[in-house]
Enzyme design. Structure first.
Site, PDB file in Angstrom:
ATOM      1  N   HIS A  36      29.494   8.985 -10.729  1.00  0.00           N
ATOM      2  CA  HIS A  36      29.197   8.666 -11.780  1.00  0.00           C
ATOM      3  C   HIS A  36      30.348   8.555 -13.064  1.00  0.00           C
ATOM      4  CE1 HIS A  36      26.105   9.428 -11.017  1.00  0.00           C
ATOM      5  NE2 HIS A  36      25.371  11.021 -11.631  1.00  0.00           N
ATOM      6  N   HIS A  53      21.041   8.456 -17.060  1.00  0.00           N
ATOM      7  CA  HIS A  53      20.626   9.250 -16.134  1.00  0.00           C
ATOM      8  C   HIS A  53      19.750  10.839 -16.598  1.00  0.00           C
ATOM      9  CE1 HIS A  53      21.372  12.156 -13.421  1.00  0.00           C
ATOM     10  NE2 HIS A  53      22.731  12.047 -12.256  1.00  0.00           N
ATOM     11  N   GLU A 106      17.573   6.268 -11.195  1.00  0.00           N
ATOM     12  CA  GLU A 106      18.835   5.713 -11.764  1.00  0.00           C
ATOM     13  C   GLU A 106      18.941   3.761 -10.900  1.00  0.00           C
ATOM     14  OE1 GLU A 106      21.620   8.784 -10.261  1.00  0.00           O
ATOM     15  OE2 GLU A 106      20.408  10.074 -10.346  1.00  0.00           O
TER      16      GLU A 106
HETATM   17  C1  G6D Z   1      24.008  16.067  -7.747  1.00  0.00           C
HETATM   18  O1  G6D Z   1      23.738  14.691  -6.115  1.00  0.00           O
HETATM   19  C2  G6D Z   1      23.702  14.909  -6.881  1.00  0.00           C
HETATM   20  C3  G6D Z   1      23.896  13.235  -8.305  1.00  0.00           C
HETATM   21  O2  G6D Z   1      22.994  12.674  -7.744  1.00  0.00           O
HETATM   22  C4  G6D Z   1      23.662  13.486  -9.121  1.00  0.00           C
HETATM   23  O3  G6D Z   1      23.724  12.679 -10.623  1.00  0.00           O
HETATM   24  C5  G6D Z   1      24.461  14.470 -10.423  1.00  0.00           C
HETATM   25  O4  G6D Z   1      24.099  15.937  -8.876  1.00  0.00           O
HETATM   26  C6  G6D Z   1      23.902  15.143 -11.611  1.00  0.00           C
HETATM   27  O5  G6D Z   1      25.510  15.613  -8.076  1.00  0.00           O
END
Ligand code: G6D
Length: 344
Positions: free
Chosen positions: A105, A176, A310
């Site tokens: 991210h 998100h 997303e």
């Molecule tokens: C975990 O694997 C998930 C991700 O896809 C998510 O965005 C995150 O938690 C908040 O890492």
């Protein structure tokens, strides 16, 4: 139609946090300048009862300490970049690692943790959020300028993303927000139905990195007809189990079809349709939400309490599908438009 703004505390870096409330005759949305967070979306159920349908936390301290990106704008890159390595035009950029050996991210101090500049739009019921990210921030190339419009239009929340760079770079933004259509977190998402007009999804490995494009047929990822989420999330499919029992996968969107992404809660009568210009959507079913703690005085967050849509480019595109990667250059800005349409 109205917009209200009020102070909502200060960050640990002593930056002022503001909450903007946008309201029209159908719905109400709360937006923070911190992370561009969508903190509330209040919509009616089948009896006209107005309730919030997104996961949130009570204070800015909670967001800074324990939010798994609740409602956040995500950037410079949504999802993981394997080995935190960006290969672009023959150059290798080493990114910050914040998810094992990978960049997640956008890295440690990503867009979801920043204070965005906010202006009230003149011609629409909405806000323009903007942010500048200097060359090599978190390791990403390019002096980048981002603008995100949040627009309320009847029963729709529209998100328009626009990004420019003074040199070739990789931008792949998203939001998100975790949706829960029961209203005020009365139930988790198990009772909700998901329909995806997608023939393919992308299988992942134990680091949740993309490994293979697969057809959904005869798998737990076949949502071409509406599927009760509890049956999918508790499936023995190895791809469900590898991400801690749930969805955490990209689905490839076929733009010729309607209702590409449709979530429905038959108990409340609420539904959500997501319409996007992006080639893919990562659907994450909140498989680790038991780590969050209290949502409010009445509710402790638990696994599968919310589901994220997303919308984005192909996951880890420059490593996994380089010919599909959408590169941002001074001549070609980044653009995305996604609409969240609630039942009326
Ligand atoms: C975990 O694997 C998930 C991700 O896809 C998510 O965005 C995150 O938690 C908040 O890492």
């Amino acid at each position: 139609m109205e917009i209200k703004v009020r102070n909502w505390g200060t960050t640990r870096n002593n930056e002022e946090v503001f909450m903007y409330t946008l309201k029209n005759e159908f719905m109400e949305v709360e937006i923070l300048n911190y992370g561009g967070v969508i903190r509330k979306i209040t919509v009616p159920d089948k009896n006209g009862i107005m309730e919030n349908v997104v996961l949130n936390l009570p204070s800015i301290e909670d967001y800074e300490k324990r939010s798994p990106y609740f409602g956040s704008l995500i950037g410079r890159n949504a999802g993981r970049i394997g080995n935190a390595t960006l290969k672009l035009n023959g150059e290798i950029f080493n990114l910050n690692k914040n998810s094992g050996n990978n960049n997640l991210h956008g890295g440690i101090d990503n867009f979801g943790h920043k204070i965005w500049n906010v202006e009230i739009l003149e011609n629409f019921l909405g806000l323009k959020l903007s942010l500048e990210s200097p060359h090599l921030e978190e390791g990403f190339p390019g002096n980048v300028k981002i603008e995100v419009n949040y627009i309320l239009k009847d029963n729709q929340l529209i998100i328009e993303y626009y990004g420019t760079s003074d040199r070739p770079t990789y931008l792949n933004l998203t939001n998100h927000t975790y949706f829960n259509l029961s209203g005020d977190f009365k139930r988790d998402i198990s009772d909700e139905y998901l329909q995806l007009d997608c023939n393919q999804f992308i299988a992942v490995n134990e680091e949740t990195l993309p490994v293979e494009i697969k057809n959904v047929e005869h798998t737990a990822f076949d949502f071409r007809e509406p599927v009760l989420l509890s049956s999918a999330l508790n499936s023995n499919d190895e791809q469900i189990k590898i991400v801690n029992s749930g969805l955490d996968h990209p689905f490839i969107l076929d733009h010729e079809k309607t209702k590409a992404i449709f979530l429905e809660d038959k108990i409340s009568g609420r539904s959500l349709e997501v319409v996007t210009d992006q080639p893919a959507v990562v659907i994450y079913s909140g498989n680790y939400l038991y780590e969050v703690g209290n949502l409010n005085s009445d509710t402790i967050c638990k696994k599968h309490m919310g589901i994220c849509f997303e919308t984005q480019n192909y996951a880890d595109a420059l490593n996994f599908l380089p010919d599909k990667a959408i590169i941002t250059t001074p001549e070609k800005p980044y653009i995305q438009k996604t609409k969240f349409i609630f039942s009326k």
